[in-house]
Design an enzyme around this catalytic site. Structure first.
Site, PDB file in Angstrom:
ATOM      1  N   LYS A 110      42.945 -42.171  30.763  1.00  0.00           N
ATOM      2  CA  LYS A 110      43.285 -43.304  31.135  1.00  0.00           C
ATOM      3  C   LYS A 110      42.282 -44.362  31.628  1.00  0.00           C
ATOM      4  O   LYS A 110      41.678 -43.891  32.738  1.00  0.00           O
ATOM      5  CB  LYS A 110      44.481 -43.306  32.122  1.00  0.00           C
ATOM      6  CG  LYS A 110      45.182 -44.700  32.512  1.00  0.00           C
ATOM      7  CD  LYS A 110      46.529 -44.632  33.253  1.00  0.00           C
ATOM      8  CE  LYS A 110      47.177 -45.865  33.327  1.00  0.00           C
ATOM      9  NZ  LYS A 110      48.440 -45.661  34.166  1.00  0.00           N
ATOM     10  N   GLY A 138      46.376 -46.672  46.234  1.00  0.00           N
ATOM     11  CA  GLY A 138      45.456 -45.457  46.717  1.00  0.00           C
ATOM     12  C   GLY A 138      45.914 -44.119  46.647  1.00  0.00           C
ATOM     13  O   GLY A 138      45.562 -43.340  47.522  1.00  0.00           O
ATOM     14  N   PHE A 139      46.512 -43.684  45.432  1.00  0.00           N
ATOM     15  CA  PHE A 139      46.788 -42.504  45.206  1.00  0.00           C
ATOM     16  C   PHE A 139      47.763 -41.898  46.691  1.00  0.00           C
ATOM     17  O   PHE A 139      47.273 -40.815  47.030  1.00  0.00           O
ATOM     18  CB  PHE A 139      45.833 -41.352  44.883  1.00  0.00           C
ATOM     19  CG  PHE A 139      45.125 -41.788  43.558  1.00  0.00           C
ATOM     20  CD1 PHE A 139      45.792 -42.662  42.740  1.00  0.00           C
ATOM     21  CD2 PHE A 139      43.954 -41.209  43.366  1.00  0.00           C
ATOM     22  CE1 PHE A 139      45.236 -42.635  41.203  1.00  0.00           C
ATOM     23  CE2 PHE A 139      43.075 -41.438  42.132  1.00  0.00           C
ATOM     24  CZ  PHE A 139      44.028 -41.998  41.055  1.00  0.00           C
ATOM     25  N   SER A 146      41.976 -46.109  38.372  1.00  0.00           N
ATOM     26  CA  SER A 146      42.687 -46.901  39.473  1.00  0.00           C
ATOM     27  C   SER A 146      41.511 -47.449  40.325  1.00  0.00           C
ATOM     28  O   SER A 146      40.412 -46.963  40.480  1.00  0.00           O
ATOM     29  CB  SER A 146      43.380 -45.758  40.445  1.00  0.00           C
ATOM     30  OG  SER A 146      43.650 -46.515  41.549  1.00  0.00           O
ATOM     31  N   ASN A 198      48.656 -54.136  43.666  1.00  0.00           N
ATOM     32  CA  ASN A 198      49.099 -53.072  44.153  1.00  0.00           C
ATOM     33  C   ASN A 198      47.859 -52.385  44.741  1.00  0.00           C
ATOM     34  O   ASN A 198      46.890 -52.190  43.919  1.00  0.00           O
ATOM     35  CB  ASN A 198      49.837 -51.864  43.829  1.00  0.00           C
ATOM     36  CG  ASN A 198      49.145 -50.869  43.064  1.00  0.00           C
ATOM     37  OD1 ASN A 198      48.838 -49.934  43.539  1.00  0.00           O
ATOM     38  ND2 ASN A 198      49.139 -51.050  41.583  1.00  0.00           N
ATOM     39  N   ASN A 201      45.030 -49.319  32.655  1.00  0.00           N
ATOM     40  CA  ASN A 201      45.491 -49.319  34.273  1.00  0.00           C
ATOM     41  C   ASN A 201      45.438 -50.645  34.467  1.00  0.00           C
ATOM     42  O   ASN A 201      45.663 -51.506  33.622  1.00  0.00           O
ATOM     43  CB  ASN A 201      44.415 -48.582  34.830  1.00  0.00           C
ATOM     44  CG  ASN A 201      45.250 -47.821  36.062  1.00  0.00           C
ATOM     45  OD1 ASN A 201      45.964 -48.356  36.923  1.00  0.00           O
ATOM     46  ND2 ASN A 201      44.927 -46.595  36.485  1.00  0.00           N
ATOM     47  N   SER A 254      50.065 -40.741  39.922  1.00  0.00           N
ATOM     48  CA  SER A 254      49.053 -39.570  39.940  1.00  0.00           C
ATOM     49  C   SER A 254      49.154 -38.720  40.937  1.00  0.00           C
ATOM     50  O   SER A 254      49.429 -38.945  42.169  1.00  0.00           O
ATOM     51  CB  SER A 254      47.493 -40.398  40.375  1.00  0.00           C
ATOM     52  OG  SER A 254      47.303 -41.311  39.055  1.00  0.00           O
ATOM     53  N   VAL A 304      40.974 -41.890  35.519  1.00  0.00           N
ATOM     54  CA  VAL A 304      39.755 -42.332  36.256  1.00  0.00           C
ATOM     55  C   VAL A 304      39.504 -43.893  36.145  1.00  0.00           C
ATOM     56  O   VAL A 304      38.643 -44.562  36.311  1.00  0.00           O
ATOM     57  CB  VAL A 304      38.487 -41.922  35.219  1.00  0.00           C
ATOM     58  CG1 VAL A 304      38.351 -40.483  35.482  1.00  0.00           C
ATOM     59  CG2 VAL A 304      38.752 -42.206  33.829  1.00  0.00           C
ATOM     60  N   ASN A 325      41.709 -48.462  43.104  1.00  0.00           N
ATOM     61  CA  ASN A 325      42.098 -48.373  44.624  1.00  0.00           C
ATOM     62  C   ASN A 325      41.234 -47.012  45.480  1.00  0.00           C
ATOM     63  O   ASN A 325      41.710 -46.661  46.552  1.00  0.00           O
ATOM     64  CB  ASN A 325      43.507 -48.387  44.886  1.00  0.00           C
ATOM     65  CG  ASN A 325      44.064 -49.616  44.307  1.00  0.00           C
ATOM     66  OD1 ASN A 325      43.508 -50.700  44.740  1.00  0.00           O
ATOM     67  ND2 ASN A 325      45.526 -49.494  43.612  1.00  0.00           N
ATOM     68  N   THR A 326      40.460 -46.180  44.557  1.00  0.00           N
ATOM     69  CA  THR A 326      39.931 -44.997  45.080  1.00  0.00           C
ATOM     70  C   THR A 326      38.528 -45.259  44.557  1.00  0.00           C
ATOM     71  O   THR A 326      37.831 -45.448  43.757  1.00  0.00           O
ATOM     72  CB  THR A 326      40.494 -43.822  44.140  1.00  0.00           C
ATOM     73  OG1 THR A 326      41.786 -43.727  44.522  1.00  0.00           O
ATOM     74  CG2 THR A 326      39.786 -42.512  44.856  1.00  0.00           C
TER      75      THR A 326
HETATM   76  C1  LIG Z   1      52.983 -49.706  42.460  1.00  0.00           C
HETATM   77  C2  LIG Z   1      51.999 -49.290  41.197  1.00  0.00           C
HETATM   78  C3  LIG Z   1      51.425 -47.900  41.282  1.00  0.00           C
HETATM   79  C4  LIG Z   1      50.691 -47.537  40.384  1.00  0.00           C
HETATM   80  N1  LIG Z   1      50.056 -46.042  40.424  1.00  0.00           N
HETATM   81  C5  LIG Z   1      49.550 -45.661  39.416  1.00  0.00           C
HETATM   82  C6  LIG Z   1      49.056 -44.317  39.641  1.00  0.00           C
HETATM   83  O1  LIG Z   1      49.121 -43.522  40.497  1.00  0.00           O
HETATM   84  N2  LIG Z   1      48.411 -43.847  38.451  1.00  0.00           N
HETATM   85  C7  LIG Z   1      48.068 -44.365  37.250  1.00  0.00           C
HETATM   86  O2  LIG Z   1      47.570 -43.894  36.493  1.00  0.00           O
HETATM   87  N3  LIG Z   1      48.690 -45.525  37.317  1.00  0.00           N
HETATM   88  C8  LIG Z   1      49.346 -46.194  38.224  1.00  0.00           C
HETATM   89  N4  LIG Z   1      49.697 -47.435  37.982  1.00  0.00           N
HETATM   90  C9  LIG Z   1      49.564 -48.201  36.944  1.00  0.00           C
HETATM   91  C10 LIG Z   1      50.668 -48.459  35.718  1.00  0.00           C
HETATM   92  O3  LIG Z   1      50.474 -46.837  35.495  1.00  0.00           O
HETATM   93  C11 LIG Z   1      49.865 -49.147  34.741  1.00  0.00           C
HETATM   94  O4  LIG Z   1      49.073 -48.562  34.026  1.00  0.00           O
HETATM   95  C12 LIG Z   1      50.168 -50.544  34.908  1.00  0.00           C
HETATM   96  O5  LIG Z   1      50.886 -50.913  35.826  1.00  0.00           O
HETATM   97  C13 LIG Z   1      50.078 -51.632  34.013  1.00  0.00           C
HETATM   98  O6  LIG Z   1      51.430 -51.402  33.147  1.00  0.00           O
HETATM   99  P1  LIG Z   1      52.633 -52.658  33.517  1.00  0.00           P
HETATM  100  O7  LIG Z   1      52.187 -54.089  33.523  1.00  0.00           O
HETATM  101  O8  LIG Z   1      53.604 -52.309  32.666  1.00  0.00           O
HETATM  102  O9  LIG Z   1      52.755 -52.437  35.064  1.00  0.00           O
HETATM  103  C14 LIG Z   1      50.449 -48.184  39.232  1.00  0.00           C
HETATM  104  C15 LIG Z   1      51.065 -49.242  39.087  1.00  0.00           C
HETATM  105  C16 LIG Z   1      51.654 -49.888  39.926  1.00  0.00           C
HETATM  106  C17 LIG Z   1      52.260 -51.335  39.955  1.00  0.00           C
END
Ligand SMILES: Cc1cc2nc3c(=O)[nH]c(=O)nc-3n(C[C@H](O)[C@H](O)[C@H](O)COP(=O)(O)O)c2cc1C
Length: 465
Positions: A320, A199-200, A278, A196, A349, A171, A276, A280-281
């Protein structure tokens, strides 16, 4: 600069020799020139007795020459596709080393490797059964990289080159921000999971727009100078590029933040995502409520539609969502998606829950969102639910815990048109991508589907006679 140019010419020469079997011309002119100069100097100077290299050095050099000869011999007896497969497979040897490093450092290293071309490049065409058209764009396969891996669009070309059908960057927040203090990424290795609370962390829209703009310009030049079919794919190359928008932690007007993202980045995106979900925000997930979401989607759609668009039109807009929503929340989101004619939903997410058996892991207590294998069932259940609530009228991207072609296939049968992953790549490395695609093609063919599209939502359709 000069030495990095020389080094890259040297790499190109060696790579060319290995790939094409053409003679390796030795070091690049700059390096060769330097050697020549040193020879000229030594011709007039007093000769210096150079001691022989130490035994270890000689052994290492011998081993490298041996490897180069063996590699060359292997390449000369094999075709490009086999060599490509071998390159992907060989990354499995490096992967365990990444596991020894701190999770975020390993991640930085991986992004940097992809940004500098130190990752294998997929040269084999995707099986035709994996091709799918969505939003008027051709995806050569439905497997994408989820947001969060390349938050600042540093490595789009390298990541698409790995063979993903699409890559989502972000993001991205309007202003640069650090994110939460480190450590903020924790591996639950035994469960193939990660917690994780980044926090963007983002370099902000200005930096990301510059990077995407440069890439966009390069692609435009390739298009005009080439008569080939490079127009296939999206704005960033032969693959499709999604841009995921976030909001700054301290911003009080979330809508204005997303609108800024649209204004700066939508011209480079094949699709846009409002994130909308995450965990962590603070306050972000409240934007998933019916009234807030409806207003936010309208604001962002209006901002996008007021911009000038060429004949291929504005990028589709997706939202999302989290996997931790109540039935009422899901009903509200489905209603907004249908009423606002949203182009798609990404489900999902990370989760704030700790599904068993990962809950017993000591690091499960860390605050943040959990991703990876333990998220698969929960996110797939929400996907199924949303497919039913939207009557299959909204394009769904299934994300969460995908580690195999069979998992991707389950998401598709549950209603996903496209599939994304992140955590599995962190554990499996590049070799995972061709494997997942081959397995998915096998699943489709095994069950008699001629395309991905035919299998979308198959679990809810009456069996064919
Ligand atoms: C370290 C980390 C950072 C992430 N950062 C974002 C993010 O910035 N924006 C977002 O929409 N999802 C973020 N995600 C979520 C992933 O896009 C995904 O939705 C989530 O990890 C589930 O998929 P997975 O089980 O294949 O990892 C993050 C995930 C991880 C592990």
């Amino acid at each position: 600069m000069a030495s990095s140019a020389a080094a890259s010419a040297w790499r190109r020469s060696l790579r060319g020799a290995l790939l094409r079997g053409s003679p390796w011309r030795g070091p690049a002119p700059a390096l060769a020139g330097a050697r020549q100069a040193s020879r000229t100097v030594s011709a007039v100077a007093v000769p210096i007795k150079v001691p022989p290299p130490p035994r270890k050095g000689r052994l290492l050099t011998g081993a490298m020459i041996g490897l180069a000869i063996a590699g060359g011999a292997y390449v000369s007896t094999t075709d490009e596709a086999t060599f490509c497969g071998w390159l992907f497979k060989s990354t499995e040897l490096v992967n365990p080393l990444f596991a020894l490093l701190d999770a975020e450092f390993a991640h930085r290293l991986a992004v940097s490797a992809a940004a500098h071309g130190f990752v294998p490049r997929e040269k084999r065409p995707d099986p035709p059964v994996l091709g799918i058209e969505v939003w008027g764009r051709n995806f050569t396969n439905p497997i994408g990289l989820a947001a969060g891996f390349d938050k600042n669009a540093e490595a789009v070309e390298g990541l698409l080159g790995l063979g993903f059908g699409f890559v989502e960057v972000g993001s991205v927040t309007p202003q640069p921000q650090e994110g939460n203090p480190k450590p903020r990424i924790f591996r639950l290795k035994e469960h193939g999971a990660v917690v994780n609370r980044c926090g963007f962390n983002s370099e902000g829209i200005v930096v990301v727009a510059k990077r995407l703009g440069a890439q966009h310009g390069k692609r435009k030049m390739e298009e005009t100078s080439s008569s080939s079919d490079v127009k296939q794919g999206g704005k960033a190359g032969p693959g499709i590029l999604g841009v995921n928008l976030g909001k700054n932690k301290t911003s009080e007007d979330a809508g204005a933040d997303y609108v800024q993202g649209v204004h700066s980045l939508s011209q480079y995106a094949d699709y846009l995502v409002i994130n909308v979900s995450s965990p962590n925000t603070p306050g972000l997930r409240a934007l998933q409520g019916r009234k807030q979401l409806k207003e936010l989607v309208k604001k962002v759609q209006d901002a996008r539609d007021e911009m000038q668009w060429a004949e291929d039109g504005p990028p589709p807009l997706l939202v999302k969502i989290a996997p931790d929503l109540s039935k009422q929340d899901l009903e509200d989101i489905a209603a907004v998606a249908l009423a606002s004619k949203l182009d798609g939903l990404i489900i999902s997410n990370t989760t704030i829950s700790r599904p068993p058996p990962a809950d017993a892991h000591p690091l499960a207590q860390e605050a943040g969102g959990l991703s990876g294998k333990p998220l698969f069932d929960l996110s797939t259940q929400v996907l199924r639910d949303m497919y039913i609530r939207t009557g299959g009228k909204v394009t769904l991207i299934g994300c969460g815990g995908v580690t195999s072609g069979e998992d991707a296939y389950k998401k598709i049968r549950s209603g996903a048109t496209l599939v994304q992953l992140y955590t599995a790549l962190a554990y499996g490395g590049p070799a995972l991508i061709p494997r997942i695609k081959a397995e998915l093609a096998e699943c489709l063919e095994r069950d008699g589907f001629k395309s991905v599209q035919e299998a979308v939502g198959a679990d809810f359709k009456p069996l064919k006679a």
